[in-house]
Enzyme design. Structure first.
Site, PDB file in Angstrom:
ATOM      1  CG  LEU A  35      -2.198  -0.695   1.174  1.00  0.00           C
ATOM      2  CD1 LEU A  35      -2.966  -0.715   2.703  1.00  0.00           C
ATOM      3  CD2 LEU A  35      -3.321  -0.086   0.276  1.00  0.00           C
ATOM      4  CG  ASP A  36       0.921   3.792  -3.312  1.00  0.00           C
ATOM      5  OD1 ASP A  36       1.886   3.161  -3.775  1.00  0.00           O
ATOM      6  OD2 ASP A  36      -0.018   4.250  -4.120  1.00  0.00           O
ATOM      7  N   PRO A  37       2.402   4.793   0.953  1.00  0.00           N
ATOM      8  CG  PRO A  37       4.527   5.573   1.460  1.00  0.00           C
ATOM      9  CD  PRO A  37       3.494   5.241   0.007  1.00  0.00           C
ATOM     10  CB  ALA A  39      -2.850   3.952   0.332  1.00  0.00           C
ATOM     11  NE  ARG A 177       0.322   5.909  -6.821  1.00  0.00           N
ATOM     12  CZ  ARG A 177       1.598   5.810  -7.126  1.00  0.00           C
ATOM     13  NH1 ARG A 177       2.206   6.705  -7.569  1.00  0.00           N
ATOM     14  NH2 ARG A 177       2.492   4.715  -6.976  1.00  0.00           N
TER      15      ARG A 177
END
Length: 288
Positions: A35-37, A39, A177
């Site tokens: 997971l992206d930071p 998110a 994204r």
């Protein structure tokens, strides 16, 4: 052991599992999908011998709720980089002409089923041995090829210009994204993610998750919860001995082709096995 945690905003997936490693003194740990930071949401973490089973769950479908802002774009397609806003005349025209029905038609027509997308250059994809985002931040040119993904379901949650919130269930490797950027382009505007939340991993939903600061060793998920499609068997001692020794042997225990089996000895899981070419073969041993 498996843990399902709620990753908070601003924390990288690496930092999240590092927190668990330190908290519980775990030697080996991994997760089933970054997971992206920026998110939030579900991160399924495996520890110690359970990490041998990550490859059997990391291709799982994942569901997200996300908000796309349609009045500007960013190099990272989210708020990690500065926003370049559209001309005010374009934005004001869209404010009066863009409707919920147009957006609904767009996402159902172009963002459902198998589609192609180009992942963000600000991503963890490896190019020439380097992470793409490292290359971009070092000023290097990055070119990432299109890839096929699949969107299994898509639902418009809400729309209030310039923001639209959508829920999607997608295949592994999908970049939300990029979907946000592409939705903006399809609408003749520009899009970037302002909120991204993972709310489901295959059949695992948020009711099973714990906040990272609250999680304890009592919060582990059982293998039958993680792998409901795998049958659990407890064969006789002779078969267990063969498995402990890592042997391939004739299928005398009635395994069905195309299925996976979790093997227990008493209360402990010892192997993941399958039938192939009439033989019992070990997929993973010493799994607990």
């Amino acid at each position: 052991m498996f843990f399902l945690i709620q990753k908070p905003y601003g924390l990288s997936s690496f930092s999240a599992i590092a927190h668990l490693r330190k908290k519980f003194g775990i030697k080996k740990i991994g997760h089933t999908g970054t997971l992206d930071p920026l998110a939030t949401g579900l991160l399924l973490v495996a520890t110690d011998n359970s990490t041998k089973l990550i490859s059997y769950i990391d291709k799982a479908r994942k569901s997200y709720v996300f908000t796309v802002r349609l009045d500007g774009s960013t190099p990272s397609y989210d708020l990690d980089t500065p926003v370049e806003y559209l001309d005010v005349d374009i934005v004001e025209k869209a404010r009066t002409t863009l409707t919920k029905e147009i957006i609904e038609h767009t996402i159902q027509t172009y963002f459902f089923g198998k589609i192609e997308q180009i992942p963000p250059s600000y991503s963890a994809i490896r190019l020439q041995g380097q992470r793409a985002y490292h290359m971009v931040r070092a000023g290097q040119e990055v070119q990432i090829s299109k890839r096929e993904i699949e969107i299994f379901s898509t639902r418009l949650v809400s729309f209030s210009f310039p923001e639209v919130t959508i829920e999607m269930e997608v295949s592994v490797g999908t970049y939300i994204r990029s979907i946000a950027r592409d939705i903006g382009e399809k609408l003749g505007l520009a899009g970037h993610v302002t909120m991204l939340h993972r709310n489901k991993i295959e059949h695992l939903d948020e009711i099973l998750a714990r906040k990272i600061e609250d999680i304890t060793l009592e919060d582990t998920l059982s293998y039958d919860c993680i792998f409901p499609g795998f049958e659990i068997i407890s064969p006789e001692a002779e078969i267990l001995e063969k498995l402990y020794n890592g042997l391939v042997f004739s299928n005398t225990i009635g395994l069905e082709s195309g299925k996976k089996y979790l093997v227990k000895n008493g209360d402990k899981y010892i192997s993941l096995i399958e039938e192939r070419d009439g033989m019992v073969r070990i997929c993973a041993n010493n799994i607990e």
